[in-house]
Motif scaffolding. Structure first.
Motif, PDB file in Angstrom:
ATOM      1  N   PHE A 219       0.839  -1.192   0.000  1.00 50.69           N
ATOM      2  CA  PHE A 219       0.000   0.000   0.000  1.00 50.69           C
ATOM      3  C   PHE A 219       0.873   1.240   0.000  1.00 50.69           C
ATOM      4  O   PHE A 219       1.748   1.402   0.839  1.00 50.69           O
ATOM      5  CB  PHE A 219      -0.935  -0.038   1.207  1.00 50.69           C
ATOM      6  N   HIS A 220       0.616   2.097  -1.016  1.00 52.73           N
ATOM      7  CA  HIS A 220       1.435   3.294  -1.182  1.00 52.73           C
ATOM      8  C   HIS A 220       0.812   4.433  -0.400  1.00 52.73           C
ATOM      9  O   HIS A 220      -0.387   4.688  -0.500  1.00 52.73           O
ATOM     10  CB  HIS A 220       1.499   3.673  -2.661  1.00 52.73           C
TER      11      HIS A 220
ATOM     12  N   THR B 240       3.637   0.237   2.533  1.00 53.73           N
ATOM     13  CA  THR B 240       3.327  -0.668   3.635  1.00 53.73           C
ATOM     14  C   THR B 240       2.944  -2.025   3.055  1.00 53.73           C
ATOM     15  O   THR B 240       2.005  -2.138   2.283  1.00 53.73           O
ATOM     16  CB  THR B 240       2.149  -0.115   4.467  1.00 53.73           C
ATOM     17  N   VAL B 241       3.693  -3.048   3.432  1.00 57.35           N
ATOM     18  CA  VAL B 241       3.368  -4.407   2.994  1.00 57.35           C
ATOM     19  C   VAL B 241       2.747  -5.136   4.169  1.00 57.35           C
ATOM     20  O   VAL B 241       3.332  -5.200   5.245  1.00 57.35           O
ATOM     21  CB  VAL B 241       4.633  -5.141   2.504  1.00 57.35           C
ATOM     22  N   THR B 242       1.536  -5.653   3.972  1.00 58.13           N
ATOM     23  CA  THR B 242       0.825  -6.182   5.132  1.00 58.13           C
ATOM     24  C   THR B 242      -0.125  -7.324   4.769  1.00 58.13           C
ATOM     25  O   THR B 242      -0.583  -7.442   3.651  1.00 58.13           O
ATOM     26  CB  THR B 242       0.005  -5.065   5.816  1.00 58.13           C
TER      27      THR B 242
ATOM     28  N   CYS C 236      -0.680   4.149   7.201  1.00 57.85           N
ATOM     29  CA  CYS C 236       0.689   3.938   6.764  1.00 57.85           C
ATOM     30  C   CYS C 236       1.541   3.569   7.961  1.00 57.85           C
ATOM     31  O   CYS C 236       1.456   4.210   9.007  1.00 57.85           O
ATOM     32  CB  CYS C 236       1.212   5.223   6.122  1.00 57.85           C
ATOM     33  N   GLU C 237       2.351   2.535   7.833  1.00 54.08           N
ATOM     34  CA  GLU C 237       3.115   2.098   8.998  1.00 54.08           C
ATOM     35  C   GLU C 237       4.210   3.086   9.380  1.00 54.08           C
ATOM     36  O   GLU C 237       4.741   3.035  10.471  1.00 54.08           O
ATOM     37  CB  GLU C 237       3.711   0.707   8.769  1.00 54.08           C
ATOM     38  N   LYS C 238       4.511   4.025   8.462  1.00 51.88           N
ATOM     39  CA  LYS C 238       5.572   4.988   8.776  1.00 51.88           C
ATOM     40  C   LYS C 238       4.997   6.280   9.336  1.00 51.88           C
ATOM     41  O   LYS C 238       5.338   6.675  10.442  1.00 51.88           O
ATOM     42  CB  LYS C 238       6.377   5.289   7.513  1.00 51.88           C
ATOM     43  N   CYS C 239       4.062   6.910   8.568  1.00 48.66           N
ATOM     44  CA  CYS C 239       3.564   8.216   9.019  1.00 48.66           C
ATOM     45  C   CYS C 239       2.198   8.123   9.685  1.00 48.66           C
ATOM     46  O   CYS C 239       1.649   9.133  10.113  1.00 48.66           O
ATOM     47  CB  CYS C 239       3.517   9.198   7.844  1.00 48.66           C
ATOM     48  N   GLN C 240       1.626   6.929   9.707  1.00 49.09           N
ATOM     49  CA  GLN C 240       0.344   6.671  10.376  1.00 49.09           C
ATOM     50  C   GLN C 240      -0.844   7.345   9.713  1.00 49.09           C
ATOM     51  O   GLN C 240      -1.948   7.309  10.229  1.00 49.09           O
ATOM     52  CB  GLN C 240       0.404   7.103  11.874  1.00 49.09           C
ATOM     53  N   LYS C 241      -0.622   8.010   8.589  1.00 51.28           N
ATOM     54  CA  LYS C 241      -1.761   8.642   7.923  1.00 51.28           C
ATOM     55  C   LYS C 241      -2.531   7.604   7.120  1.00 51.28           C
ATOM     56  O   LYS C 241      -2.012   6.533   6.788  1.00 51.28           O
ATOM     57  CB  LYS C 241      -1.264   9.771   7.009  1.00 51.28           C
ATOM     58  N   ALA C 242      -3.761   7.913   6.817  1.00 53.17           N
ATOM     59  CA  ALA C 242      -4.648   6.910   6.243  1.00 53.17           C
ATOM     60  C   ALA C 242      -4.784   7.020   4.730  1.00 53.17           C
ATOM     61  O   ALA C 242      -5.658   6.422   4.120  1.00 53.17           O
ATOM     62  CB  ALA C 242      -6.028   7.003   6.883  1.00 53.17           C
TER      63      ALA C 242
END
Length: 948
Positions: A436-437, A445-447, A455-461
Motif C-alpha cells: 500500500f502506497h 506498507t506491505v501487510t 501507513c506504517e511509517k507516518c500513520q496517515k490513512a
RNA sequence: GGGCGCAUAACUCAGCGGUAGAGUGCGUCCUUCACACGGACGAAGUCGCAGGUUCAAUCCCUGCUGCGCCCACCA
C-alpha cells in the motif's frame, strides 16, 4: 457390425452383448464411485494407513482437456489407484489455476465482441465479470477428467483465487518481503506490448528469425578533417532504437578507432551528443563494424554497459509499444513503422552504409506471441539466489528424486544461473499485491491486512493498494501446501505434506517444479514432494508438435467417444476447406488411413492403456490412433474372456482375501504361476514409473497366456473332464480372472469394475474393485515345474500347428500325431496332456508318445520342438514338389545358422572366458540345430515317399 | 556458443554385452460352440555411418552424418 440387442445398461443380470461398448459402461461407474466416496482421503486420527499424495498440476481455468492433460492425468490416476488398492490413505489433490494473463485475455476478447474494453467496466466490474465467466465455464476440464476416469478427491478441489489461498499468497508475499527476499526496483524488464504487462524471463521464448544487420554512420563532432575520420559506422539489427542511443562503444584495443577515443558523435535527428566509449565486454571487434550503438533503455547488454559507464537510460516507448515523445518526428509510430521510417530518414541524410541478411533470436511472449520489448520499469522482484541454494541441495542429496534422472542436469543448470524473478504483472485478474502506497510520505506498507487503516511509517490513512497483481506462477509455487491449508496448521498439512509424487510435463520444470521446490523448502522447511516424475510432450504421429495452426491436434474425447475425421477437422480447422483440412490431418496421422471414415468409440480405458504403453522417458510421444484402436480391441478381449468365464462360474464365489487354490492340473498350476509373475511385473513397473512395462506385462499375460492358452485348455476340461477336474478348473478360472481384473484396474478402471461386479463373489467383498486389494505374487503360485512342463507342451503344440499351416491342411482334416522324446518324465507329461494336444492341434485322437529312435512312419514329416520330435503324418494330404522346395529352402537356412553356431563354439577364447551358462546354452542350441538338420535330411527322403 | 536427447521391421515404438521384440499393417488359411474388435500360421530388420574395447557389440567408447529440444545479451 455386431447387431446389438442390449440397450438396458442398468440391469446387471442382462445377457452380455457380443462386443464391449464403453459408452454404456463408463459413465455409470464413475457415478457409482462418486456415490461411494471412494476417492476421498481421510484425516481421521484413527486412520493409521500410510498416506500417499499427488497434487494435480492445476489446469488453467480457461483450459479444456488436451492430450497432454490426458497423459498426465492417466499416469497420475494409475499411480493413485494402484496405491489406493495397496491400502494407502490416498489423496489426489485437484484444483484449477486462475491463469492470470490467459484468463484476462479470454474475458477481454468476450468484451470486445460486445464492443467494450475492460476500461469501460473499470477494475472492480471487470474482475466481477471474470468470476462470472469462471462460474460458467471454469469447471469444464474437471468434467472432462471425470470422463477419463480420474479418481481425484473432488470435494477438496481448490482454485488458486479461493479466499483461503489468497490468504496463503499474501502470507508468502509478506514473509518474503519481510526477509528482504521480495523487493521493488526499477530496471530493464521484458514487456509485452500486447498484454501490456511485464513478464518473467521464463515467459519469454526466443525464436529464430531472419533479420538484417543494418549499418549506418554517426557523424563525428568537431571532426579533425586532417585525420580523415568524420564518421563512425555502427551495425544494428534494430535501427529504430538509435532514437534511444546514448553512446557508441568500440573496443579499447581496436586499432581502427584509436583516434576516436573520447570524441563525440552527433545524433542526426535529435538534439543530442553521443559519446564514444570503450568497452571490452560489450564489443567484439570481429563482429559488424566493431562499433556498437548503445541503447541502455531497450537492450539488456546495453543496459549493463550503461551502468558501467553511467550512461543516461532513455525510454523511447510507451506501454503500447509506440514511440513516445522522446522520438521527435517519429512519435506515435509503431516499432515496425518506426524501423522503416528511421531507415528512410537515415538514407535521406546520406548516412546509410549498407546491410546484410542476419539470423537473430526474437524474444516472444509465450501468451500472445508478440515480440517482447525490453523496457525500463519499476517492478517487484524475488531474490532467487538464497531460495535456489536449498532447492539445489535437496535434489543433489536425493531428498527429491527427479525421474528420468537426466533432467537433474537441466534443473541444476537453471537454478545455478537463475536471475531474479519479476513477479508483478500489470493485469487486473490475479492476486493483487499486498503493498500500500502512502500518498503522504511515499512509504510502501506491505501487510497481511486486506484493508490496512494507516501507513506504517507516518500513520496517515492516505493509502492506495499497488495496482499490480502477482505472476500466476507465484501462487502455483505454493500449491503443494496452500491447498492443504497453509499457513494454518491443518490436519491435512500434517498428514499429507510432504507429498509423495509430483507428476507433470517437463516443459514446466522451470515455471513450476523449481519454484515449488524453492517455496516448499522455504516455507515448510521440507521438500514439497519426494519424487518428480516428468513425462514428454504428446505430438502427432509424425513427431510434429500439435498446434491449432497446423491442424494436427487430437482431442482425447474424440478418441473416447469416436468421431468422423470430417467432423474433427471442422473443429480444428474451421476456416480451411474440408478436403484440404482432411489431407493435413491424414498426413499428421498416417495410421488413420486404415481406419475408414473416423475413429471408433474406444472408451477411456483404451485411451488410458495406450497412454500408459508409451515409454515415459521419451521426450516426444507420437500418438498413434492405430495403437488406441489396438487397445480398444484389447478391452473387447477382456470383455469376451470374462463373458466366456461367466458361463462356467455359476455358483463359484471368489474373494480377493480367499486362499489361492492349490490345483493339480498343469494348466491350472501354470496360469497361477504366470499370474504371479504378471502382477509382480505390474507393481514393479508402476513403482519404477515404468507404466509401459507394467501395462505391457498385463497385456501380454491376459491375451497371450490367459486367453490364448489357459482359456483354450479349459475347454476340453469343461467338455470332457471329470467332476473334480472341472471343479478345480472352475475355481482357478474364477480366481485368475478376478485377480487379473484387479491387476488391470488402475490402467483400465471402467471395464474392470464393470466385469468384476459380474463375477459371483461373497457378500463380504468391497463395494468396488477400486477398494479391493491390488494383487501380489501371492495371489498366484510360483511353480517353476509347471512353467517348464508347459513350455514343452506349448512348443510341441506350436510345432504341430506350424506343420498343419505350412502344408495347408484344412482344419476339417484331423491329422495323426506322434511325439518322441528321450526323457521318460517328458513322455509321461505328453501322455498325460494328450487330450489338450488333441484339442489344440485338432488331431485324430490323442497323439502317440514314444521314445526317440525307431523307424519314421511312411509319409510323416518330422519337426524338432526343443527335446521333442514332432511327427505329423501327411500321407495323401500334400503335393510332393512343393514340399521338396520347402524342405530345401529350410535346410539352406539351417546350415547357415549352424555354421555361425559352430564357429562360435570352436572359439577357444569363448569357451575359456565366457560365463559357463552362456556356453551351456550355446551347446544346447547347437544340439537342437543338429537334430533339426538330421530331421530335415530325412524329410528329403519323405518327399520321395510322397511321390510313390 | 553451451547443454540434452533421438536414429532398431512398412508405420509408431520397446529392448539388450551373448546369433533382434511389441502393437498396427502385410501374406496364407479358418465364420471351430468367449471374441472376425477373433483364431492358427507366416514373411519382413546390414539395430544411421566409420573406427575402437571385448571371447562376444545393435547395446560400451571415439569420431561423423541426419533430426529434435532446452539454455544463452554477440550488436
Amino acid at each position: 457390425m455386431s447387431d446389438d440387442k442390449s440397450d438396458d445398461k442398468s440391469d446387471d443380470k442382462s445377457e452380455l452383448s457380443k462386443g464391449y461398448e464403453p459408452a454404456e459402461v463408463e459413465p455409470k461407474w464413475y457415478q457409482f464411485w462418486l456415490e461411494q466416496g471412494i476417492f476421498e482421503a481421510s484425516v481421521d486420527p484413527a486412520d493409521k494407513r500410510e498416506p500417499y499424495t499427488i497434487t494435480l498440476p492445476p489446469p488453467n481455468v480457461t483450459g479444456s482437456l488436451h492430450m497432454g492433460h490426458a497423459l498426465g492425468d492417466t499416469i497420475e490416476d494409475v499411480l493413485i489407484r494402484h496405491k489406493r488398492m495397496q491400502g494407502y490413505n490416498v489423496l489426489w489433490q485437484p484444483g484449477i489455476d486462475h491463469a492470470g494473463i490467459a484468463t484476462q485475455l479470454v474475458v477481454e476478447r468476450q468484451l470486445a465482441r460486445e464492443g467494450k474494453s475492460r476500461h469501460d467496466l473499470g477494475r472492480a466490474k471487470f474482475v466481477e465479470r471474470v468470476w462470472e465467466w469462471k462460474a460458467q465455464s471454469g469447471g469444464r476440464i474437471a468434467e472432462q477428467m471425470k470422463v477419463l476416469g480420474a479418481s481425484a478427491d473432488w470435494k477438496r478441489s481448490k482454485f488458486t483465487m479461493d479466499p483461503e489461498l489468497q490468504v496463503a499468497v499474501r502470507e508468502a508475499f509478506v514473509r518474503l518481503h519481510g526477509e528482504g527476499l521480495i523487493y521493488r526496483a526499477t530496471r530493464l524488464i521484458n514487456w509485452c506490448t500486447d498484454c501490456r504487462t511485464a513478464l518473467s524471463d521464463v515467459e519469454v521464448e526466443n525464436e529464430e528469425a531472419n533479420g538484417e544487420l543494418y549499418e549506418f554512420a554517426y557523424p563525428v563532432l568537431h571532426a579533425d578533417a586532417g585525420a580523415g575520420a568524420t564518421e563512425l559506422v555502427v551495425a544494428t539489427t534494430r535501427p529504430e532504437t538509435m532514437l534511444g542511443d546514448t553512446a557508441v562503444a568500440v573496443h579499447p584495443d581496436d586499432p581502427r578507432y584509436q583516434h576516436l577515443h573520447g570524441k563525440k558523435l552527433k545524433h542526426p535527428f535529435l538534439d543530442r551528443e553521443i559519446p564514444i566509449i570503450t568497452d571490452a565486454i560489450l564489443v567484439d571487434m570481429a563482429f559488424g563494424t566493431g562499433a556498437v550503438k548503445v541503447t541502455p533503455g531497450h537492450d539488456f547488454n546495453d543496459f549493463a554497459t550503461g551502468k558501467r559507464h553511467q550512461l543516461e537510460e532513455i525510454n523511447i516507448l510507451s506501454l503500447d509499444g509506440k514511440l513516445n515523445e522522446r522520438c521527435a518526428q517519429f512519435q506515435g509510430l509503431t516499432i515496425k513503422q518506426a524501423r522503416s521510417a528511421v531507415k528512410k530518414a537515415i538514407a535521406e541524410a546520406g548516412l546509410e552504409r549498407g546491410s546484410k541478411a542476419h539470423k537473430l533470436q526474437l524474444p516472444r511472449c509465450t501468451r500472445s506471441n508478440t515480440v517482447v520489448e525490453p523496457i525500463i520499469s519499476t517492478q517487484w522482484f524475488v531474490d532467487m539466489k538464497p531460495l535456489a541454494e536449498p532447492a539445489l541441495a535437496a535434489v543433489r542429496e536425493k531428498r527429491t528424486e527427479i525421474i528420468p534422472a537426466e533432467w537433474e542436469k537441466t534443473y541444476e543448470h537453471f537454478l545455478t544461473n537463475i536471475q531474479d524473478w519479476c513477479i508483478s504483472r500489470q493485469l487486473w485478474w490475479g492476486h493483487q499485491i499486498p503493498a500500500f502506497h502512502c500518498a503522504d510520505c511515499g512509504h510502501i506498507t506491505v501487510t497481511r491486512e486486506e484493508h490496512p487503516s494507516a501507513c506504517e511509517k507516518c500513520q496517515k490513512a492516505n493509502l492506495t493498494q499497488d495496482p499490480d497483481v502477482l505472476d500466476t506462477w507465484f501462487s502455483s509455487g505454493l500449491w503443494p501446501f496452500s491447498t492443504l491449508g497453509w499457513p494454518n496448521k491443518t490436519p491435512e498439512l500434517e498428514r499429507f505434506y510432504p507429498t509423495s509424487d509430483m507428476e507433470t510435463g517437463y516443459d514446466i520444470l522451470f515455471f513450476w517444479v523449481a519454484r515449488m521446490m524453492m517455496m516448499g523448502l522455504h516455507f515448510m522447511g521440507e521438500v514439497p514432494f519426494k519424487r518428480v516424475l516428468l513425462h514428454g510432450m504428446v505430438v502427432d504421429e509424425t513427431g510434429d508438435k500439435m498446434g491449432k495452426l497446423k491442424g494436427n491436434t487430437l482431442d482425447p474425447l474424440d478418441l473416447i467417444y469416436g468421431a468422423e475425421f470430417s467432423t474433427i477437422v471442422q473443429k480444428t480447422m474451421p476456416d480451411a476447406p474440408v478436403d484440404e483440412a482432411l489431407a493435413k490431418f491424414r498426413k499428421a496421422y498416417p495410421s488413420s488411413a486404415q481406419m475408414g471414415k473416423g475413429f471408433s468409440p474406444s472408451g477411456a480405458d483404451a485411451l488410458r492403456f495406450t497412454l500408459c504403453s508409451y515409454s515415459p522417458q521419451a521426450k516426444r510421444i507420437a500418438l498413434s490412433p492405430a495403437r488406441v484402436d489396438g487397445y480398444r480391441k484389447f478391452c473387447n478381449k477382456i470383455y469376451n474372456a470374462t463373458r466366456f468365464s461367466l458361463g462356467y462360474l455359476e455358483g463359484e464365489t471368489v474373494t480377493a482375501e480367499g486362499a489361492t487354490p492349490l490345483p493339480k492340473l498343469l494348466l491350472n498350476r501354470w496360469i497361477l504361476s504366470r499370474l504371479s509373475a504378471a502382477v509382480e511385473a505390474s507393481t514393479r513397473g508402476i513403482d519404477a514409473y515404468r507404466l509401459d512395462d507394467g501395462s505391457g506385462a498385463l497385456y501380454h499375460f491376459f491375451w497371450d497366456e490367459f486367453c490364448a492358452w489357459f482359456v483354450e485348455m479349459c475347454k476340453p476340461v469343461f467338455l470332457h473332464g471329470t467332476e473334480p477336474e472341472k471343479a478345480e478348473t472352475r475355481q482357478v478360472l474364477a480366481h485368475a480372472l478376478e485377480a487379473a481384473l484387479r491387476a488391470l484396474h488402475p490402467y483400465a478402471p471402467f471395464i474392470t469394475e464393470d466385469l468384476w461386479q459380474r463375477i459371483p463373489r461373497p457378500a463380504s467383498r468391497p463395494a468396488s474393485i477400486a477398494l479391493a486389494p491390488y494383487p501380489t505374487a501371492l495371489d498366484g503360485r510360483v511353480d517353476p515345474d509347471a512353467e517348464r512342463d508347459m513350455a514343452v507342451l506349448m512348443a510341441a503344440i506350436s510345432a504341430a500347428r506350424s506343420v498343419r499351416s505350412e502344408h495347408e491342411i484344412a482344419p476339417s482334416d484331423g491329422i495323426k500325431l506322434e511325439l518322441r522324446v528321450a526323457d521318460p518324465k517328458l513322455r509321461a507329461l505328453l501322455e498325460e496332456q494328450g487330450r489338450f494336444i488333441a484339442f489344440l492341434v485338432r488331431t485324430e485322437g490323442a497323439p502317440a508318445v514314444m521314445n526317440v529312435g525307431g523307424e519314421r512312419p511312411k509319409g510323416a514329416v518330422l519337426t524338432v520342438a526343443g527335446e521333442v520330435d514332432v511327427l505329423v503324418n501327411l500321407r495323401g494330404l500334400v503335393d510332393a514338389h512343393k514340399e521338396k522346395e520347402r524342405v530345401e529352402r529350410k535346410l539352406k537356412k539351417l546350415q547357415k545358422d549352424l555354421e555361425v553356431m559352430e564357429k562360435r563354439l570352436s572359439n577357444a577364447n569363448f569357451i575359456k572366458n565366457a560365463p559357463p551358462e552362456v556356453v551351456v546354452e550355446a551347446n544346447a542350441q547347437k544340439h537342437s540345430l543338429e537334430r533339426e538338420q538330421v530331421n530335415l535330411s530325412q524329410s528329403l527322403k519323405w518327399v520321395e515317399e510322397l511321390k510313390e
